[in-house]
Design a protein around this motif. Structure first.
Motif, PDB file in Angstrom:
ATOM      1  N   ALA A   1       3.687  49.006 -34.274  1.00 35.71           N
ATOM      2  CA  ALA A   1       5.069  48.577 -34.615  1.00 35.71           C
ATOM      3  C   ALA A   1       5.659  49.378 -33.513  1.00 35.71           C
ATOM      4  CB  ALA A   1       5.599  49.005 -36.194  1.00 35.71           C
ATOM      5  N   TYR A   2       5.363  50.568 -33.178  1.00 29.81           N
ATOM      6  CA  TYR A   2       5.898  51.432 -32.228  1.00 29.81           C
ATOM      7  C   TYR A   2       5.516  50.987 -30.838  1.00 29.81           C
ATOM      8  CZ  TYR A   2       7.282  55.342 -29.411  1.00 29.81           C
ATOM      9  OH  TYR A   2       7.759  56.027 -27.987  1.00 29.81           O
ATOM     10  N   ALA A   3       4.374  50.435 -30.680  1.00 30.37           N
ATOM     11  CA  ALA A   3       3.955  49.809 -29.242  1.00 30.37           C
ATOM     12  C   ALA A   3       4.559  48.640 -28.991  1.00 30.37           C
ATOM     13  CB  ALA A   3       2.506  49.734 -29.166  1.00 30.37           C
ATOM     14  N   LEU A   4       4.919  47.691 -30.060  1.00 30.36           N
ATOM     15  CA  LEU A   4       5.330  46.485 -29.706  1.00 30.36           C
ATOM     16  C   LEU A   4       7.013  46.564 -29.644  1.00 30.36           C
ATOM     17  CD1 LEU A   4       2.937  44.266 -31.750  1.00 30.36           C
ATOM     18  CD2 LEU A   4       3.005  44.756 -29.133  1.00 30.36           C
ATOM     19  N   SER A   5       7.512  47.692 -30.207  1.00 30.65           N
ATOM     20  CA  SER A   5       9.013  47.886 -30.240  1.00 30.65           C
ATOM     21  C   SER A   5       9.612  47.933 -28.978  1.00 30.65           C
ATOM     22  CB  SER A   5       9.392  49.207 -30.879  1.00 30.65           C
ATOM     23  OG  SER A   5      10.594  49.422 -30.759  1.00 30.65           O
ATOM     24  N   PRO A   6      10.741  46.999 -28.654  1.00 35.79           N
ATOM     25  CA  PRO A   6      11.420  47.049 -27.384  1.00 35.79           C
ATOM     26  C   PRO A   6      12.157  48.586 -26.864  1.00 35.79           C
ATOM     27  CG  PRO A   6      12.704  45.732 -28.682  1.00 35.79           C
ATOM     28  CD  PRO A   6      11.124  46.512 -29.479  1.00 35.79           C
ATOM     29  N   ILE A   7      12.252  49.355 -28.040  1.00 33.38           N
ATOM     30  CA  ILE A   7      12.704  50.718 -27.866  1.00 33.38           C
ATOM     31  C   ILE A   7      11.694  51.918 -28.128  1.00 33.38           C
ATOM     32  CG2 ILE A   7      14.517  52.034 -28.851  1.00 33.38           C
ATOM     33  CD1 ILE A   7      15.819  49.651 -30.319  1.00 33.38           C
ATOM     34  N   ASP A   8      11.872  52.726 -27.022  1.00 36.70           N
ATOM     35  CA  ASP A   8      11.210  53.866 -27.124  1.00 36.70           C
ATOM     36  C   ASP A   8      11.518  55.074 -27.834  1.00 36.70           C
ATOM     37  OD1 ASP A   8       9.112  52.769 -25.323  1.00 36.70           O
ATOM     38  OD2 ASP A   8       9.741  53.760 -23.782  1.00 36.70           O
ATOM     39  N   LEU A   9      10.613  55.921 -28.483  1.00 38.33           N
ATOM     40  CA  LEU A   9      11.226  57.038 -29.261  1.00 38.33           C
ATOM     41  C   LEU A   9      11.740  57.841 -28.111  1.00 38.33           C
ATOM     42  CD1 LEU A   9      11.124  58.430 -31.906  1.00 38.33           C
ATOM     43  CD2 LEU A   9       9.028  59.421 -31.358  1.00 38.33           C
TER      44      LEU A   9
ATOM     45  N   LEU B   1      -5.240  46.485 -32.895  1.00 37.36           N
ATOM     46  CA  LEU B   1      -4.781  47.208 -34.091  1.00 37.36           C
ATOM     47  C   LEU B   1      -3.936  46.077 -34.667  1.00 37.36           C
ATOM     48  CD1 LEU B   1      -4.060  50.714 -32.871  1.00 37.36           C
ATOM     49  CD2 LEU B   1      -5.995  49.978 -34.384  1.00 37.36           C
ATOM     50  N   TRP B   2      -3.086  45.447 -34.041  1.00 38.04           N
ATOM     51  CA  TRP B   2      -2.546  44.425 -34.642  1.00 38.04           C
ATOM     52  C   TRP B   2      -3.325  43.226 -35.707  1.00 38.04           C
ATOM     53  CZ3 TRP B   2      -1.034  39.274 -32.979  1.00 38.04           C
ATOM     54  CH2 TRP B   2       0.167  38.631 -33.563  1.00 38.04           C
ATOM     55  N   PHE B   3      -4.547  42.925 -34.834  1.00 37.73           N
ATOM     56  CA  PHE B   3      -5.105  41.930 -35.690  1.00 37.73           C
ATOM     57  C   PHE B   3      -5.802  42.751 -37.017  1.00 37.73           C
ATOM     58  CE2 PHE B   3      -5.165  39.503 -31.828  1.00 37.73           C
ATOM     59  CZ  PHE B   3      -4.585  38.202 -32.371  1.00 37.73           C
ATOM     60  N   ALA B   4      -6.158  44.063 -36.635  1.00 37.97           N
ATOM     61  CA  ALA B   4      -6.937  44.853 -37.610  1.00 37.97           C
ATOM     62  C   ALA B   4      -6.170  45.186 -38.846  1.00 37.97           C
ATOM     63  CB  ALA B   4      -7.395  46.112 -37.269  1.00 37.97           C
ATOM     64  N   GLY B   5      -4.561  45.347 -38.610  1.00 37.59           N
ATOM     65  CA  GLY B   5      -3.769  45.549 -39.687  1.00 37.59           C
ATOM     66  C   GLY B   5      -3.685  44.208 -40.613  1.00 37.59           C
ATOM     67  N   ARG B   6      -4.013  43.147 -40.187  1.00 40.18           N
ATOM     68  CA  ARG B   6      -4.162  41.985 -41.270  1.00 40.18           C
ATOM     69  C   ARG B   6      -5.458  41.563 -41.686  1.00 40.18           C
ATOM     70  NH1 ARG B   6      -0.111  41.940 -37.704  1.00 40.18           N
ATOM     71  NH2 ARG B   6       1.626  40.522 -37.982  1.00 40.18           N
ATOM     72  N   HIS B   7      -6.491  42.305 -41.392  1.00 38.82           N
ATOM     73  CA  HIS B   7      -7.954  42.220 -41.773  1.00 38.82           C
ATOM     74  C   HIS B   7      -7.997  42.560 -43.024  1.00 38.82           C
ATOM     75  CE1 HIS B   7     -12.428  41.931 -41.543  1.00 38.82           C
ATOM     76  NE2 HIS B   7     -12.169  41.236 -40.313  1.00 38.82           N
ATOM     77  N   PRO B   8      -8.712  42.116 -43.759  1.00 35.24           N
ATOM     78  CA  PRO B   8      -9.060  42.631 -45.529  1.00 35.24           C
ATOM     79  C   PRO B   8      -9.840  43.633 -45.323  1.00 35.24           C
ATOM     80  CG  PRO B   8      -9.964  40.230 -45.012  1.00 35.24           C
ATOM     81  CD  PRO B   8      -9.406  40.674 -43.900  1.00 35.24           C
ATOM     82  N   ARG B   9     -10.920  43.865 -44.439  1.00 36.60           N
ATOM     83  CA  ARG B   9     -11.846  44.674 -44.736  1.00 36.60           C
ATOM     84  C   ARG B   9     -11.291  46.160 -43.981  1.00 36.60           C
ATOM     85  NH1 ARG B   9     -15.428  40.965 -43.077  1.00 36.60           N
ATOM     86  NH2 ARG B   9     -16.079  42.113 -41.403  1.00 36.60           N
ATOM     87  N   THR B  10     -10.220  46.169 -43.487  1.00 37.13           N
ATOM     88  CA  THR B  10      -9.717  47.648 -42.672  1.00 37.13           C
ATOM     89  C   THR B  10      -9.146  48.495 -43.973  1.00 37.13           C
ATOM     90  OG1 THR B  10      -8.913  46.060 -40.739  1.00 37.13           O
ATOM     91  CG2 THR B  10      -7.813  48.626 -41.122  1.00 37.13           C
ATOM     92  N   PRO B  11      -9.556  49.578 -43.752  1.00 37.29           N
ATOM     93  CA  PRO B  11      -9.359  50.681 -44.750  1.00 37.29           C
ATOM     94  C   PRO B  11      -7.812  50.968 -44.947  1.00 37.29           C
ATOM     95  CG  PRO B  11     -11.352  51.489 -43.609  1.00 37.29           C
ATOM     96  CD  PRO B  11     -10.576  50.054 -42.814  1.00 37.29           C
ATOM     97  N   TRP B  12      -7.283  51.211 -45.843  1.00 39.52           N
ATOM     98  CA  TRP B  12      -5.754  51.530 -45.973  1.00 39.52           C
ATOM     99  C   TRP B  12      -5.300  52.481 -44.966  1.00 39.52           C
ATOM    100  CZ3 TRP B  12      -3.326  55.848 -47.367  1.00 39.52           C
ATOM    101  CH2 TRP B  12      -4.081  56.907 -47.641  1.00 39.52           C
ATOM    102  N   HIS B  13      -6.070  53.571 -45.043  1.00 37.40           N
ATOM    103  CA  HIS B  13      -5.578  54.666 -44.077  1.00 37.40           C
ATOM    104  C   HIS B  13      -5.297  54.336 -42.526  1.00 37.40           C
ATOM    105  CE1 HIS B  13      -9.691  55.387 -44.539  1.00 37.40           C
ATOM    106  NE2 HIS B  13      -9.856  56.018 -43.278  1.00 37.40           N
ATOM    107  N   ALA B  14      -6.459  53.531 -42.131  1.00 42.70           N
ATOM    108  CA  ALA B  14      -6.670  52.747 -40.598  1.00 42.70           C
ATOM    109  C   ALA B  14      -5.375  51.632 -40.599  1.00 42.70           C
ATOM    110  CB  ALA B  14      -8.118  52.369 -40.596  1.00 42.70           C
ATOM    111  N   LYS B  15      -5.343  51.067 -41.588  1.00 40.92           N
ATOM    112  CA  LYS B  15      -4.416  49.991 -41.484  1.00 40.92           C
ATOM    113  C   LYS B  15      -2.853  50.542 -41.368  1.00 40.92           C
ATOM    114  CE  LYS B  15      -5.007  46.321 -43.869  1.00 40.92           C
ATOM    115  NZ  LYS B  15      -5.311  45.245 -44.990  1.00 40.92           N
ATOM    116  N   ALA B  16      -2.866  51.600 -42.093  1.00 39.13           N
ATOM    117  CA  ALA B  16      -1.225  52.383 -42.230  1.00 39.13           C
ATOM    118  C   ALA B  16      -1.054  53.023 -41.057  1.00 39.13           C
ATOM    119  CB  ALA B  16      -1.079  53.286 -43.135  1.00 39.13           C
TER     120      ALA B  16
END
Length: 130
Positions: free
Chosen positions: A43-51, A21-36
């Motif tokens: 961002a949540y998965a790579l965050s050192p802080i959990d919800l 998903l990290w790479f897909a977020g930077r891919h130009p053919r990823t739809p906006w809703h999938a990218k968001a």
């Protein structure tokens, strides 16, 4: 294949798909809703802080065991097949060469903002009741 082997394989797939998903977020053919959704999940998965902090009994691991894999699964389902295949190859290459997952300061910032908003909301709610 034993139960521990199956769990280990599942955990590796979840880790790889989070990186995908990290790479897909930077891919130009990823739809906006999938990218968001994907960028939010990453961002949540790579965050050192959990919800939900892990020191809270039982609930602390709910986000790690249920919430995060569920969101990763949903975001992966929104990606076109060719983009998914290309980004999975990139994720596999990253995991083979780097080994460690990247960190997200933006993710940590978002989690802190959610906690601050929840704290402020609780404070205003309690104050209105007094």
């Amino acid at each position: 294949m034993g139960m521990l082997d199956k769990l280990g394989a599942w955990a590796r797939r979840v880790k790889r798909d989070g990186l995908t998903l990290w790479f897909a977020g930077r891919h130009p053919r990823t739809p906006w809703h999938a990218k968001a959704l994907g960028l939010f999940v990453v961002a949540y998965a790579l965050s050192p802080i959990d919800l939900i902090p892990d020191f809270i009994p039982v609930l602390g691991y709910v986000d790690d065991v249920l919430l995060l894999p569920g969101l990763i699964w949903l975001a992966i389902r929104l990606l076109p097949a060719d983009v998914l295949a290309e980004c999975r190859v990139q994720a596999d290459d990253w995991m083979m060469t780097k080994g460690a997952k990247p960190r997200s300061r933006v993710g940590a910032f978002l989690v802190v903002c959610v906690w601050l908003a929840l704290t402020a909301g609780a404070w205003f709610w309690v104050r209105a009741r007094l």
